[in-house]
Design an enzyme around this catalytic site. Structure first.
Site, PDB file in Angstrom:
ATOM      1  N   ASP A 150      91.247 -15.273  83.876  1.00 38.88           N
ATOM      2  CA  ASP A 150      92.324 -16.319  83.922  1.00 38.88           C
ATOM      3  C   ASP A 150      93.316 -16.040  85.019  1.00 38.88           C
ATOM      4  O   ASP A 150      93.231 -15.356  85.897  1.00 38.88           O
ATOM      5  CB  ASP A 150      93.111 -16.026  82.688  1.00 38.88           C
ATOM      6  CG  ASP A 150      93.882 -15.012  82.398  1.00 38.88           C
ATOM      7  OD1 ASP A 150      93.334 -13.860  83.002  1.00 38.88           O
ATOM      8  OD2 ASP A 150      95.074 -14.862  82.075  1.00 38.88           O
ATOM      9  N   HIS A 493      82.808 -14.899  83.345  1.00 40.00           N
ATOM     10  CA  HIS A 493      83.957 -15.637  82.660  1.00 40.00           C
ATOM     11  C   HIS A 493      85.307 -15.330  83.580  1.00 40.00           C
ATOM     12  O   HIS A 493      85.922 -14.675  83.697  1.00 40.00           O
ATOM     13  CB  HIS A 493      84.175 -15.057  81.357  1.00 40.00           C
ATOM     14  CG  HIS A 493      85.244 -15.913  80.759  1.00 40.00           C
ATOM     15  ND1 HIS A 493      85.141 -16.999  79.982  1.00 40.00           N
ATOM     16  CD2 HIS A 493      86.896 -15.874  80.773  1.00 40.00           C
ATOM     17  CE1 HIS A 493      86.377 -17.616  79.667  1.00 40.00           C
ATOM     18  NE2 HIS A 493      87.396 -16.874  80.072  1.00 40.00           N
ATOM     19  N   ASP A 538      75.049 -13.254  79.588  1.00 42.03           N
ATOM     20  CA  ASP A 538      75.430 -13.760  80.987  1.00 42.03           C
ATOM     21  C   ASP A 538      75.818 -15.156  81.173  1.00 42.03           C
ATOM     22  O   ASP A 538      75.197 -15.958  81.746  1.00 42.03           O
ATOM     23  CB  ASP A 538      74.470 -13.265  81.993  1.00 42.03           C
ATOM     24  CG  ASP A 538      75.166 -13.822  83.288  1.00 42.03           C
ATOM     25  OD1 ASP A 538      75.959 -13.689  83.692  1.00 42.03           O
ATOM     26  OD2 ASP A 538      73.894 -13.549  84.444  1.00 42.03           O
ATOM     27  N   GLU A 547      83.484 -11.318  80.973  1.00 42.45           N
ATOM     28  CA  GLU A 547      84.941 -11.679  81.640  1.00 42.45           C
ATOM     29  C   GLU A 547      84.818 -10.498  82.616  1.00 42.45           C
ATOM     30  O   GLU A 547      84.342  -9.503  82.739  1.00 42.45           O
ATOM     31  CB  GLU A 547      86.247 -11.598  81.037  1.00 42.45           C
ATOM     32  CG  GLU A 547      87.098 -12.065  81.455  1.00 42.45           C
ATOM     33  CD  GLU A 547      88.524 -12.524  80.932  1.00 42.45           C
ATOM     34  OE1 GLU A 547      88.547 -12.427  79.765  1.00 42.45           O
ATOM     35  OE2 GLU A 547      89.548 -12.911  81.457  1.00 42.45           O
TER      36      GLU A 547
END
Ligand SMILES: [Zn+2]
Length: 566
Positions: A150, A493, A538, A547
């Site tokens: 993020d 991710h 994956d 992530e």
């Protein structure tokens, strides 16, 4: 070559050091032949005894190819073949990439072609941010690293990441002082310190006038999978927390020592900020856990105690100033943690602990600080590292003798896990939780520190086995580091990797890895009762298993830097 997931040979796909054990795993008891680059058989291992590996459900034998000299080899086991490389120093490139991976996480600036190659993007998150608790307060706090997949920025996780880098530099300078082609390259300071400073400057900006540190700077909600410069939602400065403040104090005090020879002004600035932060903690001794404000759903990074952060902070301040008051605080934090009544009271009155109990995350109250932990939640190991390699005998009976005995005992049991595991991995089945790579790399750190203290080569070799794991010697037959290995993580991710339209993900990022513990229902649906060491997808949406995070890259830097010096 058989590259399917079912290959019966598992190897470190990046390579092996000539002077170190060269472990490979086989899942078939047929003889293993080793052929040199001219096709000559140079070694055969006939008596292969498979044994059950509890975490993966595999029957596997871990073999050491021992005396192979520099070169390229083909391994044959039944119908399977695998290539390996033996070299003097095979981990230089991966160490560089793991540090440079943090450059690609830089926020508040553009990544230009000269330094980022094909992974460029425009300047991101440069608008002023608003205080969540008081919308009339706006501050311009630009910089830092995007935390993980993020675009949030969090003080505690950032502090431990920098600490791993700085200790890697202190202990293994020649293993991590490479030029990285970042904007500061060539300025006279090693690039690992240049990169760490990018985050330190941001941490300094997260300090309030009163000395405390804000917990995080994020949006109210996670952004969709867009490039960072397209993420225009307003950013908020979330409330201060004890854990963020103490972790920031610790890393700034540490930085004041490390940067002294390169930039005296910066060194003084970090120490002054650390002292001021510590004063705030002294004036506000009652621990209040960070509770996510209503309406915010970005990473919480909650914690049920700041005893470990205060221990680490006071150790670093003692190491930097020599002032007895910090030593006394460190001793108190260390010994209070062993008091069962005190711990019980603290936990039971703690709203975060109560909340997490529902998920059975913290069923038991553990006594004493776990001096082999280096992650954002438990930083006790960073305090211990300061005691054992910086403060040393000056720590006296408690901060040196006791911490050392405690550390040697705990790290000793990690080596036992290595011996029990079919792949030589330090995790037991229950250890495969969200971000299991942190435990694998943290355990490797502990074994390296044990080896530095005792000279026990089994510890060093056990640590190397964890780097082997990260680079492919595992039940999944995958390298967890983007850009490295013939079968590597391709869909982490990670928003930029998902949004940039480039097939290869941003290089030098380490995946969190198998997570059989706290998984998304969607992952459970797919994987069912798959053994924990194989609980991995994956696939980009699988934040629970795939992530990336800055504080997983950084312990890997520590480990890879160690083996880049040998
Ligand atoms: Zn950004």
């Amino acid at each position: 070559m058989n590259n399917s997931r079912e290959s019966s040979i598992r190897v470190n796909m990046v390579g092996y050091m000539q002077r170190m054990p060269k472990r490979v795993a086989v899942l078939s008891d047929e003889p293993l032949s080793v052929l040199d680059d001219k096709g000559r058989e140079v070694k055969t291992i006939k008596d292969i005894e498979l044994r059950a590996d509890e975490s993966s459900g595999d029957r596997v034998a871990l073999l050491d190819l021992e005396d192979l000299t520099k070169g390229e080899y083909t391994l044959k086991n039944g119908n399977d073949e695998r290539k390996i490389k033996v070299d003097d120093s095979p981990y230089t490139e991966v160490t560089k990439a793991l540090i440079k991976g943090l450059y690609y996480q830089r926020c508040g600036c553009a990544l230009d072609e000269k330094h980022a190659g094909i992974y460029t993007h425009g300047a991101c998150h440069t608008a002023p941010a608003t205080e969540w608790e008081n919308h009339s307060v706006q501050k311009t706090i630009i910089g830092g690293w995007h935390d993980a997949g993020d675009y949030g920025k969090y003080v505690g996780p950032g502090a431990v990441t920098v600490a791993h880098l700085l200790y890697a530099y202190c202990l293994f300078p020649s293993g991590c002082s490479f030029d990285l082609n970042i904007p500061e390259t060539g300025n006279g300071t090693p690039d690992i310190l240049n990169e760490a400073r990018w985050e330190l400057e941001w941490i300094l900006k997260m300090q309030k006038e009163d000395g405390s540190f804000y917990h995080k700077l994020t949006k109210a909600r996670f952004a969709p999978f867009i490039m960072p410069e397209d993420d225009k939602e307003p950013e908020y400065i979330m409330p201060v927390s004890h854990c963020a403040t103490a972790a920031a104090v610790a890393v700034l005090a540490l930085a004041s020592r490390v940067y002294k020879e390169f930039d005296g002004e910066f060194s003084s600035r970090t120490l002054a900020a650390a002292i001021k932060g510590f004063e705030w903690i002294e004036k506000n001794p009652e621990f209040k856990p960070y509770i996510q404000p209503e309406g915010v759903n970005t990473g919480m990074y909650g914690d049920f105690s700041d005893r470990d952060e205060r221990f680490w902070a006071s150790c670093e301040l003692y190491a930097s100033t020599g002032e007895e008051k910090y030593k006394k605080t460190a001793e108190k934090m260390y010994s209070d943690a062993k008091d069962p009544e005190l711990r019980k009271r603290e936990m039971e009155s703690n709203p975060f602990f109560q909340r997490m109990k529902k998920f059975h995350v913290f069923d038991e109250i553990k006594l004493g600080l776990d001096v082999t932990q280096y992650g954002w939640m438990d930083v006790s190991g960073l305090g211990a590292l300061c005691c054992l390699v910086v403060i040393k005998e000056k720590g006296g009976e408690m901060l040196y003798d006791e911490v050392k005995a405690d550390f040697l005992e705990r790290s000793g049991s990690i080596l036992e896990n290595v011996k029990e595991s079919g792949y030589g991995t330090t995790l037991k089945p229950k250890g495969y939780v969200w971000g299991s790579i942190l435990s694998v790399m943290g355990n490797a750190m502990s074994m390296i520190i044990n080896w530095l203290l005792t000279g026990n080569d089994d510890m060093r070799d056990g640590a190397l086995n964890q780097l082997d794991y990260a680079l492919g010697l595992n039940a999944l037959d995958i390298s967890f580091i983007t850009g490295f290995g013939e079968k590597r993580v391709m869909n982490p991710h990670h928003r930029p990797s998902g949004a940039d339209g480039i097939d290869e993900p941003v290089p030098g990022l380490i995946s969190g890895g198998p997570n059989g513990g706290f998984t998304y229902p969607s992952t459970k649906e797919r994987l069912g009762d798959t053994p924990p060491a194989k609980y991995f997808l994956d696939e980009t949406p699988s934040a629970d298993t795939n992530e990336i995070a800055i504080y997983w890259n950084s312990p890997a830097v520590f480990v890879a830097a160690c083996f880049s010096t040998l």
